[in-house]
Design a protein around this motif. Structure first.
Motif, mmCIF file in Angstrom:
data_model
loop_
_atom_site.group_PDB
_atom_site.id
_atom_site.type_symbol
_atom_site.label_atom_id
_atom_site.label_comp_id
_atom_site.label_asym_id
_atom_site.label_seq_id
_atom_site.Cartn_x
_atom_site.Cartn_y
_atom_site.Cartn_z
ATOM 1 N N ALA A 1 6.207 4.278 0.068
ATOM 2 C CA ALA A 1 6.523 2.843 0.031
ATOM 3 C C ALA A 1 7.669 2.551 -0.929
ATOM 4 O O ALA A 1 8.566 1.768 -0.637
ATOM 5 N N ARG A 2 7.671 3.189 -2.095
ATOM 6 C CA ARG A 2 8.709 2.928 -3.099
ATOM 7 C C ARG A 2 10.066 3.453 -2.641
ATOM 8 O O ARG A 2 11.110 2.948 -3.060
ATOM 9 N N ALA A 3 10.064 4.481 -1.808
ATOM 10 C CA ALA A 3 11.333 5.038 -1.334
ATOM 11 C C ALA A 3 12.099 4.035 -0.470
ATOM 12 O O ALA A 3 13.320 4.149 -0.316
ATOM 13 N N LYS A 4 11.398 3.075 0.092
ATOM 14 C CA LYS A 4 12.049 2.030 0.877
ATOM 15 C C LYS A 4 12.380 0.884 -0.077
ATOM 16 O O LYS A 4 11.484 0.248 -0.642
ATOM 17 N N VAL A 5 13.664 0.636 -0.279
ATOM 18 C CA VAL A 5 14.119 -0.289 -1.315
ATOM 19 C C VAL A 5 13.491 -1.669 -1.150
ATOM 20 O O VAL A 5 13.483 -2.247 -0.058
ATOM 21 N N GLY A 6 12.962 -2.175 -2.248
ATOM 22 C CA GLY A 6 12.434 -3.531 -2.278
ATOM 23 C C GLY A 6 10.999 -3.689 -1.852
ATOM 24 O O GLY A 6 10.474 -4.817 -1.834
ATOM 25 N N CYS A 7 10.319 -2.585 -1.524
ATOM 26 C CA CYS A 7 8.939 -2.712 -1.050
ATOM 27 C C CYS A 7 7.924 -2.774 -2.192
ATOM 28 O O CYS A 7 6.781 -3.184 -1.976
ATOM 29 N N VAL A 8 8.314 -2.328 -3.390
ATOM 30 C CA VAL A 8 7.482 -2.517 -4.583
ATOM 31 C C VAL A 8 8.245 -3.487 -5.472
ATOM 32 O O VAL A 8 9.257 -3.126 -6.076
ATOM 33 N N LEU A 9 7.780 -4.707 -5.544
ATOM 34 C CA LEU A 9 8.548 -5.769 -6.191
ATOM 35 C C LEU A 9 8.615 -5.592 -7.698
ATOM 36 O O LEU A 9 7.716 -5.016 -8.320
ATOM 37 N N THR B 1 1.542 7.098 0.248
ATOM 38 C CA THR B 1 1.997 8.355 0.852
ATOM 39 C C THR B 1 0.944 8.976 1.775
ATOM 40 O O THR B 1 1.222 9.212 2.960
ATOM 41 N N PRO B 2 -0.284 9.249 1.309
ATOM 42 C CA PRO B 2 -1.278 9.808 2.241
ATOM 43 C C PRO B 2 -1.765 8.795 3.269
ATOM 44 O O PRO B 2 -2.081 9.154 4.417
ATOM 45 N N LEU B 3 -1.818 7.518 2.893
ATOM 46 C CA LEU B 3 -2.314 6.501 3.823
ATOM 47 C C LEU B 3 -1.389 6.356 5.025
ATOM 48 O O LEU B 3 -1.854 6.271 6.175
ATOM 49 N N ILE B 4 -0.090 6.333 4.776
ATOM 50 C CA ILE B 4 0.863 6.157 5.875
ATOM 51 C C ILE B 4 0.823 7.357 6.819
ATOM 52 O O ILE B 4 0.887 7.205 8.051
ATOM 53 N N GLU B 5 0.693 8.562 6.271
ATOM 54 C CA GLU B 5 0.602 9.755 7.114
ATOM 55 C C GLU B 5 -0.674 9.725 7.967
ATOM 56 O O GLU B 5 -0.656 10.065 9.156
ATOM 57 N N ALA B 6 -1.770 9.324 7.348
ATOM 58 C CA ALA B 6 -3.025 9.232 8.107
ATOM 59 C C ALA B 6 -2.932 8.166 9.191
ATOM 60 O O ALA B 6 -3.457 8.330 10.307
ATOM 61 N N ALA B 7 -2.255 7.053 8.894
ATOM 62 C CA ALA B 7 -2.117 5.972 9.867
ATOM 63 C C ALA B 7 -1.303 6.422 11.084
ATOM 64 O O ALA B 7 -1.631 6.086 12.235
ATOM 65 N N LYS B 8 -0.258 7.195 10.853
ATOM 66 C CA LYS B 8 0.559 7.693 11.969
ATOM 67 C C LYS B 8 -0.282 8.509 12.940
ATOM 68 O O LYS B 8 -0.158 8.376 14.167
ATOM 69 N N LYS B 9 -1.147 9.342 12.384
ATOM 70 C CA LYS B 9 -1.970 10.206 13.235
ATOM 71 C C LYS B 9 -2.962 9.409 14.070
ATOM 72 O O LYS B 9 -3.405 9.872 15.123
ATOM 73 N N ASN B 10 -3.335 8.240 13.596
ATOM 74 C CA ASN B 10 -4.359 7.452 14.274
ATOM 75 C C ASN B 10 -3.788 6.217 14.974
ATOM 76 O O ASN B 10 -4.530 5.315 15.339
ATOM 77 N N ASP B 11 -2.447 6.199 15.117
ATOM 78 C CA ASP B 11 -1.769 5.127 15.836
ATOM 79 C C ASP B 11 -1.987 3.759 15.184
ATOM 80 O O ASP B 11 -2.255 2.769 15.857
ATOM 81 N N TYR B 12 -1.866 3.733 13.869
ATOM 82 C CA TYR B 12 -1.902 2.495 13.099
ATOM 83 C C TYR B 12 -0.558 2.323 12.387
ATOM 84 O O TYR B 12 0.134 3.306 12.096
ATOM 85 N N LYS B 13 -0.229 1.098 12.110
ATOM 86 C CA LYS B 13 0.875 0.849 11.191
ATOM 87 C C LYS B 13 0.294 0.371 9.859
ATOM 88 O O LYS B 13 -0.804 -0.213 9.823
ATOM 89 N N VAL B 14 0.993 0.646 8.778
ATOM 90 C CA VAL B 14 0.576 0.206 7.448
ATOM 91 C C VAL B 14 1.563 -0.862 6.977
ATOM 92 O O VAL B 14 2.784 -0.648 7.005
ATOM 93 N N VAL B 15 1.057 -1.992 6.565
ATOM 94 C CA VAL B 15 1.885 -3.071 6.035
ATOM 95 C C VAL B 15 1.547 -3.214 4.554
ATOM 96 O O VAL B 15 0.370 -3.376 4.204
ATOM 97 N N THR B 16 2.551 -3.138 3.689
ATOM 98 C CA THR B 16 2.297 -3.110 2.245
ATOM 99 C C THR B 16 2.661 -4.430 1.583
ATOM 100 O O THR B 16 3.664 -5.071 1.927
ATOM 101 N N TRP B 17 1.840 -4.808 0.610
ATOM 102 C CA TRP B 17 2.121 -5.897 -0.322
ATOM 103 C C TRP B 17 1.928 -5.301 -1.724
ATOM 104 O O TRP B 17 0.781 -5.135 -2.185
ATOM 105 N N LEU B 18 3.029 -4.958 -2.376
ATOM 106 C CA LEU B 18 2.959 -4.210 -3.632
ATOM 107 C C LEU B 18 3.882 -4.837 -4.673
ATOM 108 O O LEU B 18 4.999 -5.262 -4.353
ATOM 109 N N LYS B 19 3.405 -4.846 -5.909
ATOM 110 C CA LYS B 19 4.195 -5.419 -7.009
ATOM 111 C C LYS B 19 3.878 -4.669 -8.298
ATOM 112 O O LYS B 19 2.706 -4.413 -8.611
ATOM 113 N N SER B 20 4.910 -4.306 -9.031
ATOM 114 C CA SER B 20 4.732 -3.512 -10.245
ATOM 115 C C SER B 20 3.819 -4.213 -11.249
ATOM 116 O O SER B 20 4.013 -5.398 -11.562
ATOM 117 N N ALA B 21 2.832 -3.447 -11.736
ATOM 118 C CA ALA B 21 1.929 -3.887 -12.806
ATOM 119 C C ALA B 21 1.143 -5.144 -12.456
ATOM 120 O O ALA B 21 0.672 -5.851 -13.350
#
Length: 656
Positions: free
Chosen positions: A397-405, A439-459
């Motif tokens: 998630a953090r590798a995609k710019v702006g996804c962890v506020l 990281t593990p959640l997104i990989e598991a979601a791909k295998k089970n045909d789910y998408k993961v939508v994140t709402w993340l903010k530092s601290a």
């Protein structure tokens, strides 16, 4: 000794450096000793402004080359000597990656610009521990040097507008008022800028500069008033030393206390050198410490930093030994480096003789420290390189710019990962301790045909709880605003599952032991966690709460790298489960989750710990990137258990 020498100022220097050293050496009785730096700023403003104004009055101009030559002789040799000695010692203490990092700090320190580097450092959530940076104390010297560059021009502007003190008072006063107003505002908004940015510390120099224009005769004619104000000044400094602490929003309004104390002592001493506190400051022991103050300041920090690296639980006898070593090194530097060069007759003959070698030394310092940064990691041992690369690798998630506020942003940003065009979704919600599960959640979601939508903010916790931010030095209100908006967006999305994780309350206390807390924090946290879980449950959504990972007493990547550098096994960095695993808080979390319909508690602590020990190097992988965030390669290895926990049970059924 100059006829204008004021022994009370030398004693005030001793008072300032004593507070700083005592604070950094862990003297809990002086939690505000760090304000000694502010006293140094006032003294510099007082002495430099007085010196420059006298030259303007006598000659009608300023010889800037001569002024900078004096500053170079005074400051440069000792600082470069300490920088190089610290780098040499670091070769035997620091891991190669640390040597490279702190060599960059030394480079900025050599160029008197480390305060700008530290501003960026302060806003990096994953920046290495500042307490391990042996050059961080050079920030104040950088601020002073930047002051020396600008201040003469300001005084020349005042003289050009109108000769005499009135114009100088107006220009300095205006600069000081603007600087203080912005500093006070930014302390409550973005404290690192207020702390490190030199224009926002200019008001402290200006306070000293204005004090130098007060007539000494006024104080000589009023000795009782002068003595009373001096005692008040001493009381203000003592009050700052005894009552301020790192939790306080500083500098801002609070910095007025030590600054005012220093100004009052300087004013009183200008006319009452033989009375009251001024006479006390002239006592021989304080004069001796005052003469050594610059060298003491330079040496004390690398000594205590390296000592605590080698002996993390350094005892008071050990700290006293560090104090003795600091004193010995300071005496050596003062007598063999600082004073001989400062008083060298050949260098004093003209400005060029001092400035040309100074420029060459500064350039050599920058080049040498930069070269050391490159050489430290050149032809690096593969194990060291793996550690460095592992610690630097961001989560998915953090590798995609702006996804962890960042801290200031309050508007949520939902980022999508996993299976493309998937109709089913999972929401991941929380702070950086939710992020490292992405990281593990997104990989598991791909295998089970789910998408993961994140709402993340530092601290920013998922639990409805207002927390104190050690970085912002105030309540983290932006987190509260973001959280409520995010909860509404998640409910509107109607995901198949909401996954929540956050830093454990015990871990956050270990991370910021001096953070302000209310007496009801534990109760408020329980209520906040329940409120968040109920908000989703009552909306008909399933929730999975993932227990926080164990917390380590030191930066794991650094500890393992140092261990390998010294020929030790990574297991020396392991921690007892009783210290690391947060079992008591986890039990409370589990009990709360069990009472919430459609909620489940997921515990993967056994992936990190056995019955007695929590490990940092697991299956040939570094488990953490710092003290409490999973390293991404290790997080990837947890995909199978994450998939079993979420997709075999929670998504399809409700497990309480």
């Amino acid at each position: 000794m100059s006829a204008s020498f004021r022994p009370d100022i030398e004693g005030l220097r001793a008072l300032a450096v004593s507070g700083v050293v005592a604070f950094h050496f862990g003297l809990s009785d002086l939690p505000g000793g760090f304000t000694g730096v502010d006293i140094f700023f006032v003294i510099s403003g007082y002495l430099i402004t007085g010196q420059l104004l006298r030259e303007i009055a006598e000659d009608g101009r300023l010889n800037l080359w001569r002024f900078y030559a004096r500053r170079a002789r005074r400051l440069l040799p000792a600082s470069l000597f300490v920088i190089f000695a610290t780098l040499v010692a670091g070769y035997f203490i620091l891991s190669p990656d640390e040597q490279a990092l702190y060599s960059k700090g030394a480079m900025y320190a050599s160029a008197y610009a480390i305060n700008f580097w530290l501003i960026r450092w302060a806003f990096d959530y994953f920046a290495p521990d500042a307490a391990n940076n042996p050059f961080i104390h050079f920030w104040s010297l950088s601020v002073e040097e930047q002051f020396y560059l600008v201040w003469p021009a300001l005084l020349l502007l005042a003289a050009w507008l109108r000769p005499g003190k009135r114009a100088a008072i107006l220009v300095i006063g205006l600069a000081g008022v603007v600087s203080f107003a912005v500093c006070a505002w930014l302390t409550t908004v973005s404290q690192p800028w207020a702390f490190y940015f030199s224009p926002l510390r200019a008001w402290e120099f200006a306070a000293g500069g204005l004090a130098t224009m007060a007539p000494a005769r006024f104080w000589r004619d009023r000795p009782q008033l002068g003595a009373a104000l001096a005692w008040l000044g001493l009381a203000l400094i003592a009050g700052a030393y005894l009552t301020f602490n790192e939790r306080d929003p500083f500098p801002g309004m609070m910095a007025l206390v030590p600054v005012a104390g220093a100004v009052l002592l300087l004013l009183s001493g200008s006319g009452n050198a033989q009375r009251g506190p001024s006479a006390m400051l002239a006592l021989p022991p304080l004069q001796w410490v005052g003469k050594l103050s610059y060298s003491l300041y330079l040496w004390h920090w690398p000594v205590i930093v390296y000592a605590t690296m080698m002996v993390p639980d350094l005892s008071w006898p050990g700290r006293l030994a560090c104090g003795a070593l600091t004193l010995v090194l300071s005496i050596f530097t003062y007598n063999l480096v600082e004073n001989p060069i400062r008083r060298n007759v050949w260098l004093m003959a003209n400005a060029a003789r001092a400035l040309i070698p100074a420029a060459m030394l500064t350039g050599a310092g920058v080049v040498a420290t930069y070269a050391n940064a490159r050489l430290a990691v050149h032809d690096l041992d593969p194990s060291q390189r793996i550690i460095a690369e592992t610690a630097a690798q961001p989560s998915t998630a953090r590798a995609k710019v702006g996804c962890v506020l960042d801290y200031e942003t309050v508007t949520p940003k939902a980022c999508e990962f996993g299976a493309k065009n998937a109709e089913r979704s999972i929401a991941l919600f929380g702070d950086s301790h939710a992020d490292h599960w992405s990281t593990p959640l997104i990989e598991a979601a791909k295998k089970n045909d789910y998408k993961v939508v994140t709402w993340l903010k530092s601290a920013c916790r998922a639990s409805r709880l207002t927390v104190w931010s050690s970085k912002l030095k105030r309540d983290y209100t932006e987190c509260d605003q973001w959280r409520e908006r995010s909860i509404k967006e998640i409910i509107a999305l109607r995901p198949s599952l909401v996954v929540i994780s956050e830093i454990s309350l015990t871990s956050s206390r270990k991370l910021s032991p001096d953070a302000k807390e209310t007496g009801s924090l534990d109760q408020d946290w329980r209520a906040g966690l329940r409120a968040t879980l109920e908000a989703f449950s009552q909306a008909g959504l399933k929730v999975a709460f993932i227990r926080d990972v164990p917390f380590n007493g030191m930066f794991v990547d650094t500890c393992v790298a140092r261990a390998l550098w010294r020929g030790q096994a990574p297991s020396v960095c392991d921690a007892p489960r009783t210290d690391a695993a947060n079992d008591a808080v986890a039990a409370v979390e589990r009990d709360i989750v069990r009472t919430i319909p459609n909620a489940t508690y997921i515990d993967m602590t056994d992936r990190f710990c056995d019955a007695r020990t929590c490990h940092v190097f697991i299956g040939g992988k570094l488990a953490y990137r710092d003290r409490h965030h999973m390293a991404t390669p290790f997080a990837q290895s947890l995909e199978p258990p994450v998939e079993r926990a979420l997709f075999s049970n929670t998504v399809t059924t409700t497990v309480k």
